[in-house]
Design a protein around this motif. Structure first.
Motif, short mmCIF file in Angstrom:
data_model
loop_
_atom_site.label_atom_id
_atom_site.label_comp_id
_atom_site.label_asym_id
_atom_site.label_seq_id
_atom_site.Cartn_x
_atom_site.Cartn_y
_atom_site.Cartn_z
N HIS A 142 0.57 -1.20 -0.13
CA HIS A 142 -0.11 0.11 -0.23
C HIS A 142 0.74 1.39 0.04
O HIS A 142 0.35 2.56 -0.03
CB HIS A 142 -0.57 -0.13 1.35
N THR A 170 -2.55 -9.60 3.00
CA THR A 170 -2.90 -8.06 3.56
C THR A 170 -3.77 -8.88 5.13
O THR A 170 -4.52 -10.23 4.90
CB THR A 170 -4.60 -8.34 2.77
N ALA A 175 2.08 1.00 6.15
CA ALA A 175 1.50 0.15 5.39
C ALA A 175 2.41 -0.50 6.28
O ALA A 175 1.29 -1.41 5.84
CB ALA A 175 2.07 0.66 3.75
N VAL A 204 -0.66 -2.82 8.65
CA VAL A 204 -1.72 -3.16 8.14
C VAL A 204 -3.07 -4.10 9.29
O VAL A 204 -3.85 -3.86 8.50
CB VAL A 204 -1.47 -4.11 6.76
N GLN A 230 -6.15 -1.41 7.46
CA GLN A 230 -6.71 -2.17 6.58
C GLN A 230 -7.97 -2.62 6.63
O GLN A 230 -8.25 -3.85 7.57
CB GLN A 230 -5.80 -3.73 6.08
N ASP A 287 -9.95 -2.82 1.21
CA ASP A 287 -7.92 -2.68 0.81
C ASP A 287 -8.13 -3.57 0.57
O ASP A 287 -7.54 -4.39 -1.10
CB ASP A 287 -7.28 -2.19 2.12
N ASP A 304 -9.19 -3.67 -3.12
CA ASP A 304 -7.90 -2.99 -4.03
C ASP A 304 -7.18 -3.56 -4.42
O ASP A 304 -6.58 -3.55 -5.45
CB ASP A 304 -8.32 -1.46 -3.40
N VAL A 305 -6.80 -4.38 -3.49
CA VAL A 305 -5.58 -5.30 -4.04
C VAL A 305 -5.61 -6.39 -5.46
O VAL A 305 -4.71 -6.37 -6.49
CB VAL A 305 -4.60 -6.05 -2.69
#
Length: 263
Positions: free
Chosen positions: A113, A138, A165, A168, A172, A176, A179-180
């Motif tokens: 991120h 994540t 970041a 996380v 997150q 998120d 988005d990844v």
């Protein structure tokens, strides 16, 4: 010059919980990690991902911009007798300058991120083997008791703390993760699959305090000469919240694996 990341590094190495064994089993199966493969741990920190992967790989290249994180990783590797890890100072923007050999798997933790989500997969396309891929890990976590944030705000509220970041597990959410997946689906590694594992971990007061110091946004460098007072107040607030001194937190770990489309 010391940075918040530098002062947080020893706490990060000691207190950050390991990733589940199922994650490494998945990566070993998906990328045939049989001791003959080469792995890149990009944004490695002290090797939270890279150290366990060293037991499955021929060689691991751990890359991070913070020297203190690399030093902690090197120390841990020596403690565990792992001689097949190279600790390299660098960042995602300089992948091409690292002169890496052909890579079979690139793993990226929370540092994804902080990276350019379009450039990084494009740069990795030049160094990853034909059947290689990217695994972005994540962590989605429940919040700490509110008293943790209250004490941090009281002691650090006026500090211009960096967004970290690596934190996380505190910032997150499901958005998120989506988005990844979306970012990778638009990259050369557009074949995307996500696996998740949920676990609950019981923490002591010492561990909760150590985890706050492991964060760049609440590490020792930010509290400065108030570090001892911050720690004492945090311990008091935690024990007032739960005199038993134990705190359970549920974390969902997600591994988003991205490979090139089949031809």
């Amino acid at each position: 010059m010391s940075t918040p990341y530098a002062s947080a590094a020893p706490y990060y190495a000691r207190y950050r919980p390991p990733y589940p064994a199922e994650l490494y089993a998945l990566l070993a199966d998906r990328f045939a990690l049989d001791g003959s493969r080469t792995v890149l741990d990009l944004g490695s920190g002290p090797g939270t991902l890279g150290l366990p992967l060293a037991a499955l790989a021929e060689h691991v290249y751990a890359v991070d911009p913070e020297p203190a994180m690399l030093a902690e990783g090197c120390r841990l590797a020596e403690e565990h007798g792992l001689g097949n890890i190279s600790w390299l100072r660098g960042d995602a923007a300089g992948i091409g300058r690292l002169c890496l050999p052909r890579i079979d798997l690139c793993v990226i933790g929370g540092a994804f991120h902080l990276m350019d989500p379009a450039r990084v997969p494009a740069d990795l396309d030049a160094v990853l083997a034909p059947r290689g891929g990217i695994a972005v890990v994540t962590s989605l976590a429940a919040a700490w008791p509110a008293v943790v944030d209250e004490v941090c705000a009281r002691f650090l509220g006026g500090v211009d703390a960096p967004y970290d970041a690596r934190d996380v597990q505190d910032v997150q959410g499901v958005g998120d993760l989506r988005d990844v997946e979306d970012r990778l689906a638009k990259s050369p590694f557009s074949r995307v699959e996500t696996s998740t594992w949920e676990r609950s971990t019981r923490y002591s007061v010492d561990q909760v305090v150590g985890l706050q110091f492991s964060r760049a946004c609440s590490g020792p460098a930010l509290s400065g000469d108030r570090k001892d007072a911050f720690e004492a107040e945090l311990r008091r607030a935690l024990l007032d919240h739960d005199p038993g001194g134990t705190y359970v937190r549920t974390v969902t770990v997600a591994a988003t694996v991205a490979t090139r489309p089949r031809r």
